[in-house]
Design an enzyme around this catalytic site. Structure first.
Site: not given
Ligand code: AMP
Length: 279
Positions: A153, A37, A186, A31-33, A149, A147
């Site tokens: 992971q 995302h 986020s 979340g906190a999209l 990023k 991602g």
């Molecule tokens: P999270 O909600 O932080 O667990 O992230 C969910 C997905 O979004 C994960 O696969 C992250 O790697 C991806 N993600 C987070 N930030 C970015 C970004 N700046 N660019 C691309 N993917 C991202």
């Protein structure tokens, strides 16, 4: 867009889609999209008939001193983003739906968890692997989107899928950045305006390291030093690590080569940020 909270409803919907022969794309999130995302959702939308997303802040991947309680949560804003990106089905499990009791059987990441994020955040990558495994079982996607990023992971998920013969294809999406280079995250919401300016040091440092490679430098220590020097000179930025690593094993490399990952983590005020670039 359909919202489901129970695993049974989720499975019924994705089973039906698979029976029709639909390609299912899956984007797991906490979340906190944001724009990062959104890029994953857009890639899933472009490559699949049915797009499934999940929003779940997974307690297993937070350490006792980490920001689980404070992690930003905004259900209405998340649903608006998911809908705008053409998501078909969103899984919003309450904690006790996902983990009715703390799971007694969990995945243990080996050597990949003995480096970088794994060292600084013990148990974090095990918690990620365990929840991603469960979500992949529940959704059964043809393709799941992650991602770059969170490069370590991503490496863990790829390794899990290979080691344990998950039938899902893992798709990596490039890091989305703010105009000044800061990787969208986020956790950027925690930064004060002053810290937000200081946080640009991470990408500037990684770019300086990559520039050494692009100028012909092949000594990993020289690539890392260019990045580390910039971070150490940046006011209000405390680096945890700067490391040039193999993109699959995350082990240190003997010589800099294309596709290796230059990764960093640093604290800006009380916020810990991570970022990486690919050579
Ligand atoms: P999270 O909600 O932080 O667990 O992230 C969910 C997905 O979004 C994960 O696969 C992250 O790697 C991806 N993600 C987070 N930030 C970015 C970004 N700046 N660019 C691309 N993917 C991202």
């Amino acid at each position: 867009m359909r919202e489901v909270a129970s695993s049974a409803e989720l499975r019924a919907a994705t089973d039906a889609a698979r029976q029709r022969g639909a390609g299912v794309g899956f984007v797991p999130t906490m979340g906190a999209l944001h724009a990062g995302h959104r890029s994953l959702l857009a890639a899933a939308r472009a490559g699949n008939d049915l797009v499934v997303a999940s929003v779940f802040v997974n307690p297993l991947q937070f350490g006792p001193a980490e920001d689980l309680a404070a992690y930003p949560r905004d259900r209405a804003a998340d649903l608006a983003v998911l809908d705008a990106e053409g998501t078909d089905l969103v899984f919003l499990p309450p904690d006790d739906e996902m983990w009715p009791s703390p799971p007694d059987v969990r995945l243990a990441v080996g050597s990949l968890a003995e480096r970088l994020e794994g060292l600084v955040r013990p148990g974090h990558l095990d918690g990620v692997a365990t929840v991603v495994a469960k979500l992949l079982h529940l959704v059964g996607p043809s393709r799941a989107y992650f991602g770059q990023k969170d490069a370590q992971q991503l490496a863990v998920v790829r390794r899990m899928v290979a080691d344990l013969a998950f039938p899902n294809q893992i798709v990596a999406c490039p890091t989305v950045r703010e105009p000044d280079g800061l990787a969208v995250s986020s956790r950027n919401a925690y930064l004060s305006p002053e810290e937000r300016r200081r946080a640009t040091a991470l990408y500037r440092a990684l770019s300086a390291g990559r520039a050494v490679f692009e100028a012909g430098g092949r000594d990993p220590a020289a690539v890392e030093a260019a990045a580390r020097d910039l971070l150490e000179d940046a006011p209000g930025v405390e680096p945890d690590y700067v490391a040039l690593v193999d993109p699959v094993t995350f082990e240190p490399v003997k010589q800099a080569e294309p596709r290796q990952v230059l990764a960093t983590a640093a604290r800006v005020g009380r916020t810990r940020l991570i970022d990486n670039v690919i050579l």
